[in-house]
Design a protein around this motif. Structure first.
Motif, mmCIF file in Angstrom:
data_model
loop_
_atom_site.group_PDB
_atom_site.id
_atom_site.type_symbol
_atom_site.label_atom_id
_atom_site.label_comp_id
_atom_site.label_asym_id
_atom_site.label_seq_id
_atom_site.Cartn_x
_atom_site.Cartn_y
_atom_site.Cartn_z
ATOM 1 N N TYR A 1 0.775 -1.240 0.000
ATOM 2 C CA TYR A 1 0.000 0.000 0.000
ATOM 3 C C TYR A 1 0.803 1.285 0.000
ATOM 4 O O TYR A 1 1.952 1.309 0.428
ATOM 5 C CB TYR A 1 -0.911 0.012 1.232
ATOM 6 C CG TYR A 1 -1.735 -1.236 1.351
ATOM 7 C CD1 TYR A 1 -2.721 -1.532 0.416
ATOM 8 C CD2 TYR A 1 -1.508 -2.139 2.379
ATOM 9 C CE1 TYR A 1 -3.476 -2.685 0.507
ATOM 10 C CE2 TYR A 1 -2.263 -3.297 2.485
ATOM 11 C CZ TYR A 1 -3.243 -3.572 1.547
ATOM 12 O OH TYR A 1 -3.967 -4.717 1.643
ATOM 13 N N ARG A 2 0.135 2.353 -0.409
ATOM 14 C CA ARG A 2 0.650 3.687 -0.133
ATOM 15 C C ARG A 2 0.596 3.809 1.385
ATOM 16 O O ARG A 2 -0.453 3.674 1.993
ATOM 17 C CB ARG A 2 -0.278 4.731 -0.774
ATOM 18 C CG ARG A 2 0.224 6.167 -0.855
ATOM 19 C CD ARG A 2 0.140 7.074 0.344
ATOM 20 N NE ARG A 2 -1.189 7.393 0.852
ATOM 21 C CZ ARG A 2 -1.900 8.498 0.534
ATOM 22 N NH1 ARG A 2 -1.434 9.378 -0.298
ATOM 23 N NH2 ARG A 2 -3.096 8.701 1.080
ATOM 24 N N PRO A 3 1.753 4.048 2.023
ATOM 25 C CA PRO A 3 1.753 4.100 3.479
ATOM 26 C C PRO A 3 1.034 5.332 4.016
ATOM 27 O O PRO A 3 1.041 6.388 3.383
ATOM 28 C CB PRO A 3 3.241 4.166 3.832
ATOM 29 C CG PRO A 3 3.931 4.667 2.605
ATOM 30 C CD PRO A 3 3.097 4.222 1.439
ATOM 31 N N ALA A 4 0.436 5.182 5.179
ATOM 32 C CA ALA A 4 -0.136 6.335 5.867
ATOM 33 C C ALA A 4 1.010 7.267 6.243
ATOM 34 O O ALA A 4 2.128 6.819 6.496
ATOM 35 C CB ALA A 4 -0.873 5.883 7.123
ATOM 36 N N SER A 5 0.736 8.575 6.236
ATOM 37 C CA SER A 5 1.782 9.521 6.632
ATOM 38 C C SER A 5 1.159 10.773 7.225
ATOM 39 O O SER A 5 -0.022 11.059 7.008
ATOM 40 C CB SER A 5 2.648 9.892 5.423
ATOM 41 O OG SER A 5 1.868 10.578 4.469
ATOM 42 N N LYS A 6 1.970 11.478 7.983
ATOM 43 C CA LYS A 6 1.525 12.750 8.559
ATOM 44 C C LYS A 6 2.656 13.758 8.454
ATOM 45 O O LYS A 6 3.823 13.398 8.541
ATOM 46 C CB LYS A 6 1.156 12.562 10.037
ATOM 47 C CG LYS A 6 0.052 11.532 10.259
ATOM 48 C CD LYS A 6 -0.485 11.591 11.674
ATOM 49 C CE LYS A 6 -1.291 10.357 12.039
ATOM 50 N NZ LYS A 6 -2.513 10.152 11.250
#
Ligand code: FES
Ligand code: FES
Lengths: 717, 153
Positions: A434-439
């Motif tokens: 997946y496209r990784p979660a990021s902040k």
């Protein structure tokens, strides 16, 4: 400044010719690599060997041109645009050119990654050189026939004309040309003389696509092939304990059930039987590493952002000092979830592993690496592997990973049968990379009305932005500037997704700039232009973008979108961004309907250098923008106890036609070598939309997917 | 396994299949008509759209046992030479990118125009909203349906 790699190669080393037994001339060439000296292209077309050359051009006795290119099509139009470069310099009519996809050389053609936006940029010079060299050989042959100097000859549409007005078609001199020495120096056309480059050409596979011909991996089959449906651990971090295949084996058409690693393959004579068999497999799993959920990821990433353990990726001046001296500080945190790729064609691959060879066929963006991995896994020699690429029903980064090809090879090896592994949509979404979660936490300091400092922190799952990104805009424009990154290592598999990292970073930064302009009480457009002034003439070689080209797209989008001059009820949002060597500015127009924002139009200005195929280029840009809007407004993949919470289109929303704005694309005209288009139009659109929603409603959306967090505006009156 | 007699693209085909087999897999794996695509298997994406008695239907969710005596048309049978006005319009506008969803889009559009040869823009958007395109070729699809409508009227 922009880094363009100069490829140096001599004509002789990358191109060889032969006369075909059936008539005509065959030119074998290698893009990016030299040919072995002693190898000649075959005299029989059935012997085309992509181990010796990675592409061929055939010019027949009738002057018809066939380009055999192994470059696979993934939906970016390179199968059309790359041959256009050859045909342009060869100086033939596009209608006389036929493009055939050749098989693949996995050993020599290592640069054959259909990743994206770079193919055209890398092929720009070598492909034109190839066409020009072939043309020169034909001219030399004609000149010899006439007993004149080649410099007295001109070409047009496959015809050689001398100063007396005598004419010879390419087909009339191919026999002689094939025997000539390959010229060392050739002249390329002046861009103003282009007749094919810059003209809109339809997709070369259009007829096959609209009539439903077998083109894709999922369409490939051979006699005796079995279909495999694979049961994989339902949650990330799990291992297989035991399984019971009694019911699966009772399904009509199921021929075998094979365990491999922590997976179980159900083999059957049809896809449906294999899928049915998999559904009734019983398996027990054990959670070996942490069962993570979205709430847990959010906590981890926020605690990273609020902590102080980072890698500093770029540092100019002293942001600490700038912040301590500031009159005003603006700080915001932006958040984005995991995303699956959801290529319309689910992952699949064919393998036939026998004692003397390994045949692999299917849609993959990294054939060479995958062939090598399969050989290694099975303890075989790489020379035993052939890999044929099919057309791909979308890629978006997912087909850079060969997990599905490895599965097919392993299952075929164990079953001793030709096997095609087919993912169901559920497998495709729940067993993804997946496209990784990021902040991002972004802070800016303002002193005496000036922007003095900019500090960006990234917290992401499994990895961080690649090395060039810290040098994108606004790097170099602000005296005190710092980019810090850190990540959390998860057991959820992550990887490249259309415009990696920038796909969300652009939303964050360009939303921030909108708010920053407001805080500074300056015009948004002017703020960018002022900052770009600071970068002009920079000697910093790390800076990736061109301030002049960013300014160019800003001006163009302002003009074409009627920025600031829209009728009442239409709200606009602006964003500008550089990535993948391309400069893009976008303006979104929205209107409010029943308390919700409706995106009516997106105007886009692109500077990608010379536009090789305007029709294909426009399709790429429009597609990137609409795809971007869809994911930024609706896309999210959440986890609960390691299990993805969506696995098909009833629980995962992709954008549909009725939610789609009209996209109006404008290209900056210049003579700079072309850059990529598959990705760079996507990143800025999130911010353009978020900024327009702010203009209409006063809501600043910081978290994607935007429509989940948007608060419907009370309808007045 | 029971035998079913299906009329596909004007030809009678007899296939052996479990009664719960979706038409999609009969077409793809048994009859070798792979133009009809698998996208979701649950009637959400439209990639598998075919015509049954002239209506656009989702072949992934139609059981083979329910189709005896009906006229089934797939993308391969939409026209003799790929020259149905919708196919021609698709070509003119150069709609596809990866191309995977396009057979389904064309089958939906052709059945729709058959019933409504002069659609408004909003009718086009409503008619086509069951077909997902991850490449997001929607602007082109909208335009091509308009072009096809002009050709038909
Ligand atoms: S496969 Fe039938 S609707 Fe998606
Ligand atoms: S063209 Fe790729 S999914 Fe529609």
């Amino acid at each position: 400044m922009e880094t363009t790699k100069k490829i140096n190669f001599s004509r002789r080393s990358f191109l060889q010719t032969s006369a075909l037994a059936s008539g005509g001339m065959l030119i074998g060439f290698n893009l990016f690599t030299a040919c072995k000296e002693d190898i000649k292209p075959p005299i029989d077309l059935s012997l085309l060997d992509y181990n010796d050359f990675n592409a061929f051009i055939k010019i027949s006795d009738e002057g018809k041109v066939t380009i055999f290119s192994p470059n696979p099509e993934i939906g970016q139009g390179v199968k059309t645009s790359m041959p256009m470069l050859i045909a342009e310099e060869l100086d033939v009519a596009w209608d006389d050119v036929n493009v055939v996809q050749g098989a693949l050389d996995t050993k020599n053609y290592t640069r054959q990654v259909a990743g994206g936006s770079q193919s055209l940029r890398q092929g720009w010079e070598p492909l034109r050189q190839t066409g020009a060299t072939a043309r020169q050989m034909l001219v030399n042959a004609a000149a010899a026939k006439w007993g004149i100097s080649p410099s007295e000859c001109k070409t047009k549409n496959g015809i050689i004309i001398n100063s007396n007005g005598d004419k010879l078609g390419y087909g009339e001199v191919v026999k002689e040309a094939a025997l000539l020495e390959v010229p060392e120096n050739v002249t390329l056309k002046d861009p103003k003389d282009f007749t094919i480059i810059g003209q809109g050409k339809s997709n070369v596979d259009i007829d096959e696509i609209i009539t439903g011909k077998p083109l894709f991996g999922l369409d490939y089959k051979v006699d005796g092939m079995l279909y495999a449906s694979v049961l994989r651990p339902p949650a990330f971090g799990q291992k297989l304990v035991s399984f019971d295949d009694t019911n699966a084996r009772n399904v009509n058409g199921v021929t075998d059930v094979i365990k491999f690693g922590d997976k179980i393959a159900v083999l059957a004579t049809s896809t449906w039987s294999a899928m049915k068999g998999k559904k009734v497999l019983k398996a027990e799993w054990n959670q070996e590493s942490k069962a993570e959920s979205t709430a847990f990821h959010d906590e981890q990433l926020l605690s990273i952002l609020n902590g102080n353990k980072f890698d500093t990726r770029r540092k100019d001046g002293d942001v600490k000092k700038a912040f301590s001296e500031a009159d005003t500080i603006l700080e915001r945190t932006y958040e984005a979830p995991f995303l699956p790729h959801n290529c319309m064609e689910p992952m699949n691959f064919f393998a036939n592993v026998t004692t003397n060879k390994i045949e692999l066929v299917g849609p993959i963006q990294t054939p060479a690496g995958t062939a090598a991995s399969v050989a290694k896994m099975l303890g075989r020699d790489e020379s035993e592997v052939t890999l044929e690429m099919t057309r791909m029903g979308g890629g978006f980064g997912r087909r850079l990973y060969g997990d599905f090809a490895m599965e097919a090879a392993e299952v075929s090896h164990l079953a001793k049968k030709p096997v095609k592994v087919v993912f169901s949509r559920e497998d495709d979404m729940a067993d993804g990379i997946y496209r990784p979660a990021s902040k991002y936490k972004i802070a800016a300091s303002i002193k005496d009305g000036k922007l003095t400092g900019y500090h960006l922190k990234e917290a992401a799952i499994n990895g961080n932005m690649y090395g060039l990104i810290p040098n994108f805009f606004p790097a170099g424009a602000i005296e005190n500037y710092q980019v810090d990154t850190a990540n959390y290592q998860s057991n959820i598999t992550t990887g490249a997704w259309r415009a990696p990292y920038t796909n969300f970073l652009a939303s964050a930064e360009q939303s921030f700039f909108d708010e920053l302009a407001e805080t500074m009480q300056v015009d948004r457009i002017q703020l960018h232009k002022d900052l770009l002034q600071n970068v002009k003439g920079t000697t910093d070689e790390q800076i990736q973008y061109s301030p002049e080209r960013l300014e160019g797209v800003i001006d163009l989008v302002v003009e074409k979108s009627n920025w600031g001059k829209t009728p009442e009820g239409v709200y606009q949002g602006f964003a500008v961004y550089y990535c993948h060597n391309t400069h893009v500015a976008e303006v979104a127009d929205i209107q409010m309907e029943n308390g919700y924002p409706v995106i009516k139009k997106v105007t886009c200005a692109v500077d990608c250098g010379i536009v090789v195929n305007p029709l294909g280029a426009k399709n790429q840009v429009v597609g990137g923008i609409i795809d971007g809007i869809g994911h930024m407004l609706y896309g999210e993949l959440n986890f609960e106890d390691g299990v993805p919470q969506s696995n098909n289109f009833n629980t995962y929303q992709l954008i549909r036609i009725h939610q789609t704005p009209q996209v109006d694309v404008h290209f900056v005209k210049n003579d700079i070598a072309p850059t990529g288009l598959g990705e760079p139009a996507l990143p800025p659109v999130g911010a353009a939309v978020a900024n327009a929603i702010y203009a209409a409603t006063g809501q600043r959306l910081l978290k994607q997917p935007y429509m989940k967090y948007y608060q419907p505006k009370a309808i007045i009156g | 396994m029971p035998t079913y007699n299906l009329k596909i693209n004007g030809k009678l085909q007899s296939v052996e299949a479990d009664s719960d087999t979706p038409l999609l897999w009969v077409l793809r794996d048994q009859v070798n008509l792979v133009g009809t695509k698998y996208g979701c298997g649950i009637a959400q994406c439209g990639a598998c759209t075919v015509h049954v008695n002239g209506n656009a239907v989702r072949s992934c969710s139609l059981l083979v046992s329910s189709l005896q005596g009906m006229e089934i048309t797939t993308i391969e049978g939409l026209s003799e030479n790929g020259n149905h006005p919708v196919q021609e319009a698709w070509k003119e506008i150069d709609v596809p990118q990866c191309g995977y969803c396009q057979a389904g889009q064309i089958m939906t559009a052709s059945a729709f125009l058959n019933n409504n040869p002069n659609p408004t823009k909003s009718e086009i958007r409503t008619a086509m909203q069951g077909n997902i395109c991850r490449c997001a070729t929607y602007n082109n699809i909208e335009k091509a349906v308009e072009v096809a409508a002009n050709k038909l009227s």
